[in-house]
Write a protein that holds these residues in place. Sequence first.
Motif, PDB file in Angstrom:
ATOM      1  N   UNK A 128       0.870  -1.182   0.000  1.00  0.00           N
ATOM      2  CA  UNK A 128       0.000   0.000   0.000  1.00  0.00           C
ATOM      3  C   UNK A 128       0.903   1.227   0.000  1.00  0.00           C
ATOM      4  N   UNK A 129       0.944   1.945  -1.126  1.00  0.00           N
ATOM      5  CA  UNK A 129       1.793   3.126  -1.273  1.00  0.00           C
ATOM      6  C   UNK A 129       0.935   4.377  -1.068  1.00  0.00           C
ATOM      7  N   UNK A 130       1.264   5.152  -0.050  1.00  0.00           N
ATOM      8  CA  UNK A 130       0.532   6.379   0.274  1.00  0.00           C
ATOM      9  C   UNK A 130       1.468   7.547  -0.007  1.00  0.00           C
ATOM     10  N   UNK A 157      -2.424   5.182  -3.271  1.00  0.00           N
ATOM     11  CA  UNK A 157      -3.318   6.232  -2.775  1.00  0.00           C
ATOM     12  C   UNK A 157      -2.541   7.540  -2.743  1.00  0.00           C
ATOM     13  N   UNK A 158      -2.967   8.508  -3.556  1.00  0.00           N
ATOM     14  CA  UNK A 158      -2.322   9.812  -3.556  1.00  0.00           C
ATOM     15  C   UNK A 158      -3.091  10.803  -2.689  1.00  0.00           C
ATOM     16  N   UNK A 159      -2.411  11.882  -2.358  1.00  0.00           N
ATOM     17  CA  UNK A 159      -3.032  12.968  -1.613  1.00  0.00           C
ATOM     18  C   UNK A 159      -4.244  13.505  -2.364  1.00  0.00           C
ATOM     19  N   UNK A 160      -5.205  14.009  -1.606  1.00  0.00           N
ATOM     20  CA  UNK A 160      -6.366  14.656  -2.222  1.00  0.00           C
ATOM     21  C   UNK A 160      -5.962  15.891  -3.017  1.00  0.00           C
ATOM     22  N   UNK A 168      -2.549   8.884 -13.565  1.00  0.00           N
ATOM     23  CA  UNK A 168      -1.508   8.871 -14.588  1.00  0.00           C
ATOM     24  C   UNK A 168      -0.617   7.634 -14.449  1.00  0.00           C
ATOM     25  N   UNK A 169      -0.223   7.317 -13.230  1.00  0.00           N
ATOM     26  CA  UNK A 169       0.627   6.155 -13.016  1.00  0.00           C
ATOM     27  C   UNK A 169      -0.094   4.873 -13.413  1.00  0.00           C
ATOM     28  N   UNK A 170      -1.352   4.773 -13.036  1.00  0.00           N
ATOM     29  CA  UNK A 170      -2.142   3.584 -13.413  1.00  0.00           C
ATOM     30  C   UNK A 170      -2.235   3.459 -14.931  1.00  0.00           C
ATOM     31  N   UNK A 184      -3.405  -0.978  -8.584  1.00  0.00           N
ATOM     32  CA  UNK A 184      -4.707  -0.332  -8.445  1.00  0.00           C
ATOM     33  C   UNK A 184      -4.507   1.015  -7.771  1.00  0.00           C
ATOM     34  N   UNK A 185      -5.483   1.880  -7.903  1.00  0.00           N
ATOM     35  CA  UNK A 185      -5.470   3.123  -7.144  1.00  0.00           C
ATOM     36  C   UNK A 185      -6.866   3.365  -6.595  1.00  0.00           C
ATOM     37  N   UNK A 186      -6.921   4.051  -5.483  1.00  0.00           N
ATOM     38  CA  UNK A 186      -8.190   4.435  -4.877  1.00  0.00           C
ATOM     39  C   UNK A 186      -8.065   5.867  -4.365  1.00  0.00           C
ATOM     40  N   UNK A 187      -9.124   6.645  -4.547  1.00  0.00           N
ATOM     41  CA  UNK A 187      -9.229   7.951  -3.896  1.00  0.00           C
ATOM     42  C   UNK A 187      -9.910   7.723  -2.549  1.00  0.00           C
TER      43      UNK A 187
END
Length: 463
Positions: A128-130, A157-160, A168-170, A184-187
Amino acid sequence: MSQFQDTLSPIDGSVYVSRALADDAQIARVLAEARGAQRDWAATPLAQRQAICTGAVAYLLAQREDIALELCWMMGRPLRYAASEVAGLAERASYMIAAAPAALAPLTLAAKPGFSRYIQHEPLGLVFVIAPWNYPYLTAINSLVPALLAGNCVLLKHSAQTPLCAERLYAAFEAAGLPPGVLSYLHLNHEATTKIIASGAVNHVAFTGSVTAGALVERAAAGRFIGLGLELGGKDPAYVRHDAELDGAVASVVDGAFFNSGQSCCAIERVYVHADIYDAFVARAVASVKAYRLGRSDDPQTTLGPLVNAAAADFVRGQIQEALAQGAVAHIDEALFPLSRPGTPYLAPQLLTQVNHGMRLMTQESFGPVVGIMKVAGDEEALTLMNDSEFGLSASIFTRDIVTGIALGERLETGTFFINRCDYLDPGLAWTGVKQSGRGCSLSELGFGYLTRPKSFHIKHQC
């Protein structure tokens, strides 16, 4: 009903992008897909994983102008510098792609008659990369690429403040042929992020952010016995010795303090200068700072953009005003930077002297365009002051005497030590911190060790 997060641009306060936050069903689906994909991905030949990562980097490089404009609007980096983040990403990723075969090769022990003994590097599972907003691609890639190369799946998971970076990375890895579910990515809001960490569904958390948020990550992971990589705050010092090459030291220190509006965990935030060259250093540094142009980050002429938001700028203003009330001397007239106004993200750069460690400005992370400079009598006083901090991410010494500089560096409490440079991550070197700057390690061959687990094989050839 879905909840939404709005990204307000520091340029003008407008909503730049709005995204729906992931709900419980979406989170559960993404986690399940990652678990289902990980075994096959771990069995994929390393050469194929390398090729996919290489393809993703090429995709991002082709998009660098669009990415630069998005960074400019999302977090305020001047447009003239924003594309450099993609170049830095490519440098780091390319190093890790090339280093992977050696870093992930089994460790074979010395021959022992009748036995084979070796240690393999096994993937952890789901990482899990934050990632934070200030260097959203660089901080993410530090863990994302080696995690994938090692056979892990990754949830991003990137900052809001910078949600488009995750997208972009996905897209880059999808275009490069990465199998579904591997990335995967999630907001996510803070509550959902904490729940994922505490759920036991992830096997490692790579977090970059504040000390306060890092402590929350540790608490959420308590009892799960998972790996944590925590890159936290900094209050990084520079020491300019009597024998330093003055112009080079000034240029490096000022850039290290004010690039990205000082919003870097390894920015130079406090400077110690030998008494013999103190006046000359301050005079040249003041002239250099006055040359910055504060403006909208989408203006190509801007060299100093706004901070990420008004609250961040006002926090730094508060530190400056408090230091002035305690006797510090300001060398930059704010009137030279007419956009600088309280209650806005626009903040004039500032250089302060007559500072001391009784001031928050010299002990508490500022994360803004301000630096304090102290006069010191020599090496021992400088070392004492440099180590007088609860942080220890990087530290720099400027000197022509490399042997003495190294000897001094060996006594500094820091994760990275520089001579005659600062504020740079070499992908071949371990990026780590001591004290409240965090724990764990990314980059270099050592970084792979935090994204794998050792599995020992002890083979007796005959019963």
